[in-house]
Design a protein around this motif. Structure first.
Motif, short mmCIF file in Angstrom:
data_model
loop_
_atom_site.label_atom_id
_atom_site.label_comp_id
_atom_site.label_asym_id
_atom_site.label_seq_id
_atom_site.Cartn_x
_atom_site.Cartn_y
_atom_site.Cartn_z
N ASP A 1 2.12 11.93 3.64
CA ASP A 1 2.23 12.82 4.79
C ASP A 1 2.61 14.20 4.26
OD1 ASP A 1 2.53 13.96 7.24
OD2 ASP A 1 4.35 12.87 7.80
N PRO B 1 -0.27 10.01 7.45
CA PRO B 1 -0.34 8.74 6.72
C PRO B 1 -1.58 7.92 7.06
CG PRO B 1 1.88 9.13 7.50
CD PRO B 1 1.03 10.19 8.11
N ASP B 2 -2.06 8.01 8.30
CA ASP B 2 -3.27 7.26 8.65
C ASP B 2 -4.49 7.79 7.92
OD1 ASP B 2 -1.89 5.60 10.35
OD2 ASP B 2 -2.20 6.88 12.11
N GLN C 1 -4.28 9.37 4.83
CA GLN C 1 -4.07 9.30 3.38
C GLN C 1 -3.45 7.96 2.98
OE1 GLN C 1 -5.27 11.62 1.32
NE2 GLN C 1 -6.04 12.65 3.15
N LYS C 2 -4.27 6.92 2.98
CA LYS C 2 -3.83 5.60 2.57
C LYS C 2 -4.27 5.34 1.14
CE LYS C 2 -4.23 3.65 7.24
NZ LYS C 2 -4.89 2.60 8.07
N ASP D 1 0.85 -1.18 0.00
CA ASP D 1 0.00 0.00 0.00
C ASP D 1 0.89 1.23 0.00
OD1 ASP D 1 0.93 0.35 2.60
OD2 ASP D 1 -0.89 -0.39 3.54
N THR D 2 0.26 2.41 -0.09
CA THR D 2 0.98 3.68 -0.06
C THR D 2 0.34 4.58 0.99
OG1 THR D 2 -0.43 4.57 -1.82
CG2 THR D 2 1.67 3.57 -2.47
N ARG D 3 1.16 5.48 1.55
CA ARG D 3 0.69 6.44 2.54
C ARG D 3 1.39 7.77 2.30
NH1 ARG D 3 -0.03 3.22 8.27
NH2 ARG D 3 -1.03 1.38 7.43
#
Length: 340
Positions: free
Chosen positions: A181, A213-214, A216-217, A177-179
């Motif tokens: 910040d 990041p939490d 924008q997953k 997955d990607t996150r």
């Protein structure tokens, strides 16, 4: 006369004691150091662990620094991240040379800095007034998390307890997955006002709002299958030694422990074929930053080439090993060691 008798008796007692002690020492020596009668194909000879043919099975664990080398000026290779892996290994040794392969997994977590960006568009505020919006995206880091299945193939050799090997490794992405910040700010210009309007939260004009990041997953990057070039060097400790250091009985389990440092770089371009947008502001919510669409830089088509990089340390424990049978050059016709 009496003194001479005493001397004779003392001499006789000393002679008897010496004979008894000598017999006792010979018996004890014979029990502990009796010459073994090895059979050529049963007990085996004492042999060097680095001679002959050996088959080893073991487990390798690793930790590494990791990043992406890529072609876009929008994205930096810093700060990078880490990778952890484990591989079930098989090694075929013939003298000082060996071939090694196996199957393993690796988890990668990498962050890359993205240059500050601005995005402009027109919007209509709650009062129905047209505004010219400017959005600033700053201190952005794009995080990639990826799980790989890996198949290595190495060729190497030993030298004075150390080893050096190189080869290739197939790396297949199977999950990730990607996150993202970043800090997001907005300003507005109105045709009837001079200068920009800033920090008016009641109008949706905000400054340096953190998106974590939490929040924008995103999905995995769809990275391509890779082939990594690998080089590794280190030191090996050979266990199960008997007799002289470095030697063991040829029928004993061959156990070894390796400490090594390695570097790997992707040979193939693994950049995804996707062409997503970097930023997109929805028509219906131009003031709600969390509703904006954000995509990892590597998924936008703004990066034409991407190569993986890893550098770290490995610990390999060969917990099972056997040595192929060797011909006993000192054995007689009945399989026992001939006297020298």
């Amino acid at each position: 006369m009496m003194r001479n008798k005493i001397y004779i008796i003392a001499l006789l007692l000393l002679t008897v004691a010496t004979a008894v002690a000598q017999t006792r020492i010979q018996d004890e020596w014979g029990r502990q150091y009796k010459k073994p009668k090895f059979k050529a194909n049963a007990a085996g000879l004492y042999t060097d662990q680095y001679d002959g043919v050996h088959h080893l099975v073991g487990l390798q664990v690793e930790g590494a620094y990791s990043t992406f080398f890529q072609s876009s000026k929008l994205m930096s290779s810093a700060p990078g991240g880490y990778a952890l892996g484990a591989t079930l290994q098989y090694a075929y040794l013939n003298g000082p040379f060996f071939i090694q392969t196996g199957v393993g997994v690796r988890w990668q977590d990498v962050k890359n800095k993205v240059t500050d960006q601005q995005y402009q568009r027109d919007a209509v505020d709650a009062a129905g007034t047209l505004s010219h919006m400017t959005y600033a995206f700053e201190q952005r880091k794009d995080e990639t998390r990826e799980l790989y299945a890996q198949i290595p193939f190495y060729i190497g050799g030993y030298f004075r307890g150390g080893y050096l090997m190189g080869g290739v490794k197939a790396s297949i992405p199977v999950y990730g997955d990607t996150r993202l910040d970043m800090l997001v700010s907005s300003t507005a210009r109105y045709d009837g006002y001079i200068g920009p309007v800033e920090e008016m939260d009641n109008h949706g004009i905000r400054r340096e709002v953190p998106l974590t990041p939490d929040q924008q997953k995103g999905p995995a990057l769809n990275l391509k299958v890779d082939v990594l070039g690998v080089i590794e060097a280190g030191y090996e400790l050979a266990f199960s030694n008997k007799g002289k250091p470095g030697y063991h009985r040829s029928n004993m389990n061959d156990q070894r422990l390796r400490f090594g440092a390695f570097a790997e770089i992707g040979v193939l371009n693994i950049a995804p074929n996707t062409k997503k947008v970097l930023y997109e502001v929805p028509e219906g919510s131009p003031y709600d930053f969390q509703t904006f669409q954000y995509n990892h830089v590597l998924s936008t088509g703004k990066v034409s080439t991407t190569h993986n990089f890893f550098a770290g340390i490995r610990l390999t424990y060969f917990f099972f090993g056997v040595q192929s049978k060797e011909k006993c050059l000192l054995c007689g016709l009945h399989g026992t060691v001939s006297p020298l």
